[in-house]
Write a protein that holds these residues in place. Structure first.
Motif, PDB file in Angstrom:
ATOM      1  N   HIS A  84       0.842  -1.215   0.000  1.00 53.55           N
ATOM      2  CA  HIS A  84       0.000   0.000   0.000  1.00 53.55           C
ATOM      3  C   HIS A  84       0.872   1.259   0.000  1.00 53.55           C
ATOM      4  CE1 HIS A  84      -3.269  -2.736   0.993  1.00 53.55           C
ATOM      5  NE2 HIS A  84      -2.584  -3.143   2.034  1.00 53.55           N
ATOM      6  N   ASN A 115      -3.472   3.841   2.123  1.00 52.61           N
ATOM      7  CA  ASN A 115      -4.430   2.781   2.484  1.00 52.61           C
ATOM      8  C   ASN A 115      -5.701   3.399   3.062  1.00 52.61           C
ATOM      9  OD1 ASN A 115      -5.311   0.164   2.663  1.00 52.61           O
ATOM     10  ND2 ASN A 115      -4.279  -0.249   4.604  1.00 52.61           N
ATOM     11  N   LEU A 160      -9.357   4.330   1.927  1.00 54.75           N
ATOM     12  CA  LEU A 160     -10.387   4.223   0.893  1.00 54.75           C
ATOM     13  C   LEU A 160     -11.481   5.262   1.173  1.00 54.75           C
ATOM     14  CD1 LEU A 160     -11.442   2.802  -1.599  1.00 54.75           C
ATOM     15  CD2 LEU A 160     -12.436   1.043  -0.148  1.00 54.75           C
ATOM     16  N   PHE A 211      -5.198   5.430  -2.022  1.00 51.14           N
ATOM     17  CA  PHE A 211      -5.510   4.041  -1.692  1.00 51.14           C
ATOM     18  C   PHE A 211      -4.893   3.136  -2.742  1.00 51.14           C
ATOM     19  CE2 PHE A 211      -8.305   0.308  -2.126  1.00 51.14           C
ATOM     20  CZ  PHE A 211      -8.269  -0.179  -0.824  1.00 51.14           C
TER      21      PHE A 211
END
Ligand SMILES: [Zn+2]
Length: 323
Positions: free
Chosen positions: A20, A99, A101, A107
């Motif tokens: 990520h 990371n 969303l 993301f």
């Protein structure tokens, strides 16, 4: 600060999506000052809260342009780095953890990367009008497809390149790289791109058919000349969650995948689907109202701290009055 033909270069790579993370290599040209202050925005226009995006920068290093010397730097505050460059060009290398969303930041998963410029690109204090060049290295492990409303200048075997007039322009075109379902449709000469992240079998023809009258309405309401030639509905699909954020020539949306019409389903419009079309309408409306019609303090807002206005009610509430 920089000679008139200078540009700030950013190279973005996603070498390990499973972590990520993405990396940025930023090249700052020779300049007239002894030191350079680099800063990351504390908030993103359209979402009026301090977000502290700089907390996601997990590694940071500065080198001379030839890579042979480390350049001294120190952290001036939570989002600002002071570089002791003595007027010499230098390169900044940093890693960003992505990371979230939420469409407000960045993301990355095994299918795609979604990146807002406010989470990715350091700004040079005092050089707001210097042109920027963005290079995105084509990833090895994600589907090498990119979508953004930033105009592309180069598409080679290994990279994509984009140019922007200045920093504020650079950060107002979110990037999507990887697996997606997308198609274009045209309304009165404007190309609209509809994109859904991942491989969910959304009935994109049906959504396109339902979006066209909305686009026609907004173009007709505000009239010519149209402010965009190409507009992207960039939709991140999720299990749950809801959101939309307006940009100059695009919008980033977050929506539950099973509230959208899937291939083979009946033509009935569920409440969830009607709300999605309403969200698209709301965000497209912002292309005029908020992105181009706005109070003076929001034309080039100070992204380093709170920027107060008593007009937020008409940014978002006006929509409620129209319903
Ligand atoms: Zn809104």
């Amino acid at each position: 600060m920089f000679p008139t033909d200078s540009k700030i270069q950013y190279q973005l790579a996603i070498p390990n999506p499973e972590y990520h993370e993405f990396t940025i290599e930023m090249t700052v040209p020779a300049h007239s000052s002894e030191s350079v202050m680099l800063t990351l925005p504390a908030w993103i226009p359209g979402s009026y809260m301090i977000r502290d995006f700089a907390k996601s920068i997990v590694t940071f290093d500065v080198q001379s342009l030839d890579g042979n010397n480390t350049v001294a730097w120190h952290k001036a505050d939570k989002q600002t780095w002071a570089i002791e460059s003595h007027g010499n060009a230098f390169t900044v290398l940093y890693t960003v953890y992505a990371n979230d969303l939420s469409i407000r930041s960045a993301f990355i998963n095994h299918e795609y990367a979604f990146i807002n410029g406010t989470s990715a690109f350091l700004q040079i204090e005092g050089s707001d009008e210097t042109p920027c060049e963005l290079t995105v290295i084509k990833p090895n492990t994600l589907n090498p497809l990119i979508e953004t409303s930033l105009p592309m200048s180069i598409d080679s075997d290994s990279l994509w390149q984009f140019t922007s007039t200045n920093y504020d322009d650079l950060i107002d075109h979110p990037l999507f790289v990887g697996e997606s379902l997308s198609q274009s449709f045209w309304v009165d000469g404007i190309e609209f791109v509809l994109l859904f992240s991942g491989t969910t079998p959304v009935d994109i023809e049906r959504v396109t058919k339902d979006l066209i009258p909305i686009c026609e309405h907004h173009l007709s309401l505000f009239g010519k000349p149209y402010p965009v030639t190409r507009y992207v509905f960039m939709t991140l699909l999720s299990e749950s969650g809801y959101g939309g954020l307006e940009h100059m020539s695009s919008t980033a949306l977050l929506y539950p995948r099973y509230d959208l019409p899937l291939m083979g389903e009946s033509d009935e419009k569920s409440d969830g689907y009607i709300t999605f079309l309403s969200l698209c309408s709301h965000e497209l409306f912002h292309t005029w109202h908020v992105k181009r019609i706005k109070p003076a303090i929001m034309v080039t807002p100070d992204l380093s701290q709170e920027t107060y206005t008593n007009q937020l009610w008409i940014y978002e509430g006006f929509y409620e009055l129209l319903r």
